[in-house]
Write a protein that holds these residues in place. Structure first.
Motif, short mmCIF file in Angstrom:
data_model
loop_
_atom_site.label_atom_id
_atom_site.label_comp_id
_atom_site.label_asym_id
_atom_site.label_seq_id
_atom_site.Cartn_x
_atom_site.Cartn_y
_atom_site.Cartn_z
N UNK A 162 20.78 40.19 9.68
CA UNK A 162 21.08 38.81 10.08
C UNK A 162 20.98 38.70 11.59
N UNK A 163 20.34 37.63 12.06
CA UNK A 163 20.21 37.38 13.50
C UNK A 163 20.56 35.93 13.79
N UNK A 164 20.75 35.65 15.07
CA UNK A 164 20.99 34.29 15.55
C UNK A 164 20.23 34.11 16.86
N UNK A 165 20.02 32.84 17.23
CA UNK A 165 19.37 32.58 18.51
C UNK A 165 20.30 33.01 19.64
N UNK A 166 19.70 33.58 20.67
CA UNK A 166 20.48 33.94 21.87
C UNK A 166 20.73 32.67 22.66
N UNK A 167 21.74 32.71 23.48
CA UNK A 167 21.98 31.58 24.38
C UNK A 167 20.74 31.37 25.24
N UNK A 168 20.27 30.16 25.31
CA UNK A 168 19.08 29.88 26.10
C UNK A 168 17.82 29.89 25.29
N UNK A 169 17.87 30.32 24.00
CA UNK A 169 16.67 30.29 23.14
C UNK A 169 15.71 31.40 23.45
N UNK A 170 14.44 31.18 23.13
CA UNK A 170 13.40 32.20 23.27
C UNK A 170 13.21 32.60 24.73
N UNK A 171 12.90 33.88 24.89
CA UNK A 171 12.68 34.42 26.25
C UNK A 171 11.29 34.08 26.72
N UNK B 225 13.33 39.73 23.11
CA UNK B 225 12.10 39.15 23.67
C UNK B 225 11.66 37.92 22.89
N UNK B 226 12.11 37.81 21.63
CA UNK B 226 11.79 36.66 20.79
C UNK B 226 12.87 35.57 20.88
N UNK B 227 13.96 35.88 21.60
CA UNK B 227 15.03 34.90 21.76
C UNK B 227 16.14 35.01 20.72
N UNK B 228 16.28 36.17 20.08
CA UNK B 228 17.27 36.37 19.03
C UNK B 228 18.12 37.60 19.32
N UNK B 229 19.25 37.69 18.61
CA UNK B 229 20.11 38.86 18.67
C UNK B 229 20.71 39.11 17.30
N UNK B 230 21.07 40.36 17.03
CA UNK B 230 21.71 40.71 15.77
C UNK B 230 23.10 40.07 15.76
N UNK B 231 23.47 39.48 14.65
CA UNK B 231 24.80 38.89 14.49
C UNK B 231 25.83 40.02 14.61
N UNK C 86 26.37 27.85 14.95
CA UNK C 86 25.07 28.48 15.18
C UNK C 86 24.57 29.03 13.85
N UNK C 87 23.33 28.72 13.48
CA UNK C 87 22.81 29.15 12.19
C UNK C 87 22.36 30.61 12.23
N UNK C 88 22.42 31.20 11.06
CA UNK C 88 22.01 32.59 10.91
C UNK C 88 20.65 32.63 10.22
N UNK C 89 19.77 33.48 10.73
CA UNK C 89 18.45 33.69 10.16
C UNK C 89 18.34 35.15 9.75
N UNK C 90 17.24 35.52 9.12
CA UNK C 90 16.99 36.91 8.75
C UNK C 90 15.82 37.44 9.53
N UNK C 91 16.01 38.61 10.14
CA UNK C 91 14.90 39.34 10.74
C UNK C 91 14.53 40.45 9.77
N UNK C 92 13.25 40.70 9.63
CA UNK C 92 12.77 41.78 8.78
C UNK C 92 11.80 42.63 9.57
N UNK C 93 11.71 43.88 9.17
CA UNK C 93 10.77 44.81 9.76
C UNK C 93 10.12 45.56 8.61
N UNK C 94 8.80 45.71 8.64
CA UNK C 94 8.10 46.34 7.53
C UNK C 94 6.93 47.18 8.01
#
Length: 92
Positions: A83-92, A49-55, A1-9
């Motif tokens: 770092x985040x990853x897709x949740x099982x089932x993808x986007x909500x 809600x976006x289909x992701x979770x914190x690693x 499972x690939x890792x992506x980056x979530x950012x908040x600003x």
């Protein structure tokens, strides 16, 4: 499972949480009205809600920048990343 980056600003206005998805023109995002920094629980819920979770084991890191690059007389922009990853089932 690939890792992506979530950012908040925020620069004192609304907070925006988004997931950096390379190759996409629009990144999944959630906005909050200007207020206190969204809590960890609010951020987890928004990511879900976006289909992701914190690693597991990943921690939010914070930096500050200037609204105008290199000019510390301009408003501060706070940026957080995790770092985040897709949740099982993808986007909500």
């Amino acid at each position: 499972m690939s890792t992506l980056t979530a950012q908040m600003a925020s620069d004192g206005g609304p907070w925006r949480l988004y997931v950096v998805v390379y190759g996409e023109s629009e990144w999944p995002s959630v906005w909050w009205e200007p207020s206190a920094v969204p809590t960890g629980a609010q951020r987890r819920q928004a990511l879900a809600s976006l289909g992701y979770e914190v690693v597991p084991g990943a921690k939010w890191s914070w930096i500050e920048d200037s609204k105008e690059y290199g000019d510390d007389r301009t408003p501060v922009v706070l940026i957080a990343a995790v770092d985040v990853r897709e949740r099982d089932g993808g986007a909500a």
